[in-house]
Write an enzyme that holds these catalytic residues in place. Sequence first.
Site, PDB file in Angstrom:
ATOM      1  N   GLY A  60      -8.347 -25.091  10.162  1.00 26.02           N
ATOM      2  CA  GLY A  60      -8.205 -24.703   8.767  1.00 26.02           C
ATOM      3  C   GLY A  60      -6.745 -24.648   8.379  1.00 26.02           C
ATOM      4  O   GLY A  60      -5.859 -24.611   9.238  1.00 26.02           O
ATOM      5  N   CYS A  91      -8.008 -25.560  16.884  1.00 29.06           N
ATOM      6  CA  CYS A  91      -6.813 -25.281  16.074  1.00 29.06           C
ATOM      7  C   CYS A  91      -6.825 -23.851  15.539  1.00 29.06           C
ATOM      8  O   CYS A  91      -6.629 -22.923  16.290  1.00 29.06           O
ATOM      9  CB  CYS A  91      -6.693 -26.321  14.948  1.00 29.06           C
ATOM     10  SG  CYS A  91      -6.323 -27.961  15.567  1.00 29.06           S
ATOM     11  N   TYR A  92      -7.077 -23.665  14.250  1.00 28.58           N
ATOM     12  CA  TYR A  92      -7.126 -22.312  13.692  1.00 28.58           C
ATOM     13  C   TYR A  92      -8.154 -21.476  14.440  1.00 28.58           C
ATOM     14  O   TYR A  92      -7.953 -20.274  14.659  1.00 28.58           O
ATOM     15  CB  TYR A  92      -7.489 -22.392  12.206  1.00 28.58           C
ATOM     16  CG  TYR A  92      -7.592 -21.043  11.516  1.00 28.58           C
ATOM     17  CD1 TYR A  92      -6.454 -20.386  11.051  1.00 28.58           C
ATOM     18  CD2 TYR A  92      -8.829 -20.433  11.324  1.00 28.58           C
ATOM     19  CE1 TYR A  92      -6.539 -19.152  10.410  1.00 28.58           C
ATOM     20  CE2 TYR A  92      -8.939 -19.202  10.697  1.00 28.58           C
ATOM     21  CZ  TYR A  92      -7.789 -18.559  10.240  1.00 28.58           C
ATOM     22  OH  TYR A  92      -7.896 -17.340   9.617  1.00 28.58           O
ATOM     23  N   HIS A 180      -7.312 -31.586  17.521  1.00 24.00           N
ATOM     24  CA  HIS A 180      -8.596 -32.007  16.952  1.00 24.00           C
ATOM     25  C   HIS A 180      -9.264 -33.061  17.852  1.00 24.00           C
ATOM     26  O   HIS A 180      -8.902 -34.240  17.792  1.00 24.00           O
ATOM     27  CB  HIS A 180      -8.393 -32.588  15.552  1.00 24.00           C
ATOM     28  CG  HIS A 180      -8.045 -31.561  14.525  1.00 24.00           C
ATOM     29  ND1 HIS A 180      -8.989 -30.785  13.903  1.00 24.00           N
ATOM     30  CD2 HIS A 180      -6.844 -31.172  14.019  1.00 24.00           C
ATOM     31  CE1 HIS A 180      -8.401 -29.963  13.051  1.00 24.00           C
ATOM     32  NE2 HIS A 180      -7.094 -30.170  13.110  1.00 24.00           N
ATOM     33  N   GLU A 182     -12.214 -34.184  17.533  1.00 21.11           N
ATOM     34  CA  GLU A 182     -13.221 -34.923  16.783  1.00 21.11           C
ATOM     35  C   GLU A 182     -12.701 -36.167  16.083  1.00 21.11           C
ATOM     36  O   GLU A 182     -13.487 -37.011  15.628  1.00 21.11           O
ATOM     37  CB  GLU A 182     -13.888 -33.999  15.750  1.00 21.11           C
ATOM     38  CG  GLU A 182     -13.014 -33.594  14.569  1.00 21.11           C
ATOM     39  CD  GLU A 182     -12.126 -32.395  14.847  1.00 21.11           C
ATOM     40  OE1 GLU A 182     -11.610 -31.807  13.879  1.00 21.11           O
ATOM     41  OE2 GLU A 182     -11.932 -32.046  16.031  1.00 21.11           O
ATOM     42  N   ASP A 239     -30.686 -42.504  -1.292  1.00 20.83           N
ATOM     43  CA  ASP A 239     -31.123 -41.121  -1.129  1.00 20.83           C
ATOM     44  C   ASP A 239     -32.477 -40.853  -1.782  1.00 20.83           C
ATOM     45  O   ASP A 239     -33.403 -40.345  -1.150  1.00 20.83           O
ATOM     46  CB  ASP A 239     -30.073 -40.166  -1.690  1.00 20.83           C
ATOM     47  CG  ASP A 239     -28.694 -40.424  -1.121  1.00 20.83           C
ATOM     48  OD1 ASP A 239     -28.612 -41.032  -0.034  1.00 20.83           O
ATOM     49  OD2 ASP A 239     -27.699 -40.044  -1.753  1.00 20.83           O
ATOM     50  N   LYS A 389     -25.363 -39.389   5.272  1.00 16.19           N
ATOM     51  CA  LYS A 389     -25.792 -40.671   4.706  1.00 16.19           C
ATOM     52  C   LYS A 389     -26.288 -41.646   5.766  1.00 16.19           C
ATOM     53  O   LYS A 389     -27.321 -42.292   5.585  1.00 16.19           O
ATOM     54  CB  LYS A 389     -24.626 -41.297   3.938  1.00 16.19           C
ATOM     55  CG  LYS A 389     -25.022 -42.455   3.039  1.00 16.19           C
ATOM     56  CD  LYS A 389     -25.626 -41.947   1.758  1.00 16.19           C
ATOM     57  CE  LYS A 389     -25.771 -43.036   0.733  1.00 16.19           C
ATOM     58  NZ  LYS A 389     -26.173 -42.507  -0.594  1.00 16.19           N
TER      59      LYS A 389
END
Length: 488
Positions: A60, A91-92, A180, A182, A239, A389
């Site tokens: 964050g 991280c945060y 990070h 990811e 969708d 999606k």
Amino acid sequence: MDAQDVKSNLVLILDFGSQYTHLITRRIRALNVFSLCVNGTSSLKSIADLNPSVIILSGGPHSVHAPNAPCFAPGFIEYVESHKVHVLGICYGLQLIVQQLGGEVRVGEKQEYGRMEIAVEKAVGLFGNKKIGDRQSVWMSHGDEAVKLPEGFEVVARSRQGAVAAVENPGRRFYGLQYHPEVTHSPEGMETLKYFLFDICGVAAGWKMEDVLDEELKVIKNTVTPDDHVICALSGGVDSTVAATLVHKAIGDRLHCVFVDNGLLRWRERERVMETFEKDLHLPVTCVDASEQFLSKLKGVTEPEKKRKIIGSEFISIFDAFAHDLEQKVGKKPAYLVQGTLYPDVIESCPPPGSGRTHSHTIKSHHNVGGLPKDMKLKLIEPLKLLFKDEVRQLGKIMGVPQAFLKRHPFPGPGLAVRVPGDVTLENRLDILRKADEIFISSHPRCWYYFDHKFLSDLSTRICNEVPGVNRVLLDITSKPPSTIEWE
């Protein structure tokens, strides 16, 4: 794996405002593990009700020292330890763990942003599959750093500058990464996440789209009584098409689809969509031509958010009218409205942690979950609200939805109104945009990617020469978010 097993292996993400939080959720789902994202300051009860086996604290933009810095709920530490939940701070999230468990976090002497190299200091825990001294490139983004660890914690990796890169206390099931894992800029990050989930936490991989299909069919059948009728608004996009197909499989002809021509559609969209609905999907669809109704309401409106509010309100008004007509026909008032709300829509409609606000930055309304009138008379069915999606496309493929639908270009609910700056009714702005859009779609039927310069040059030349009124072509490459946020 049945639904109960999937829930017992839930990986819950507590979102503290990182731009990568969505990505963490998707990366974990890519490992066939079900993952959900909730606000980092969610109540302890709401977390306990989900019964997660693993909790990840996201990164964050905040500093743990800042006034009103977001934090997990009181009692969180006691809860995860008593329920033997593994916790990973990113991280945060790492800094929050360190601070809340008695360590110390300070403003870093050497702040680290971008690609950095880290080295493994202890081949245990998070790096149990590595060797001491192993190096890897990671993506850093932090100004603060942990300078004193809580009792029982140890550093297992450091950056080249000597800053803490990874910490852990296996006995208490707490782990932390200062980078990070990811993002693609951390090439070995997914390997670390995978090792953490499967080898350390013992999570079982078994979540798949077939499970989602079976579970959603059960939910819909249990929600909609045998006498209920349901309306689905079809746009012809991925969708709403997948949502309609799913609901139709559950309740059959008690689903009544409506396609609204709001005067803001693409080139020949109405004819193309209706033909496909009838020939490929075999869904009962009523086409309502409400173009004059929409355009008259939009006359003179220039503010984008106001356009969306008007369009959303008119759509609901039409659905209510359609429901009334249907009631006369079937002798029973429809009870539900199907929407193709996706998971990012739900997440983006939540307030950012640490903002001190009860609402988010203004997410573009009529984003399925936004802009709906309070007096709407139909209850909602949102069978896709926990999916991204790409997962919706997978689900559609399983159900046999035509590839032409699954590969369609994304198209906003408010249609061309949000692509025309200012008043959409002036001159022939909508027709100009339709013709330019058709040239682009027919030239390259994919979504955004790194276009070849020659392609862009040729496309610009065609549009400027073939569409009267156009003398400049621009390419917007902004991702969503932040492009779904309008700053106040």
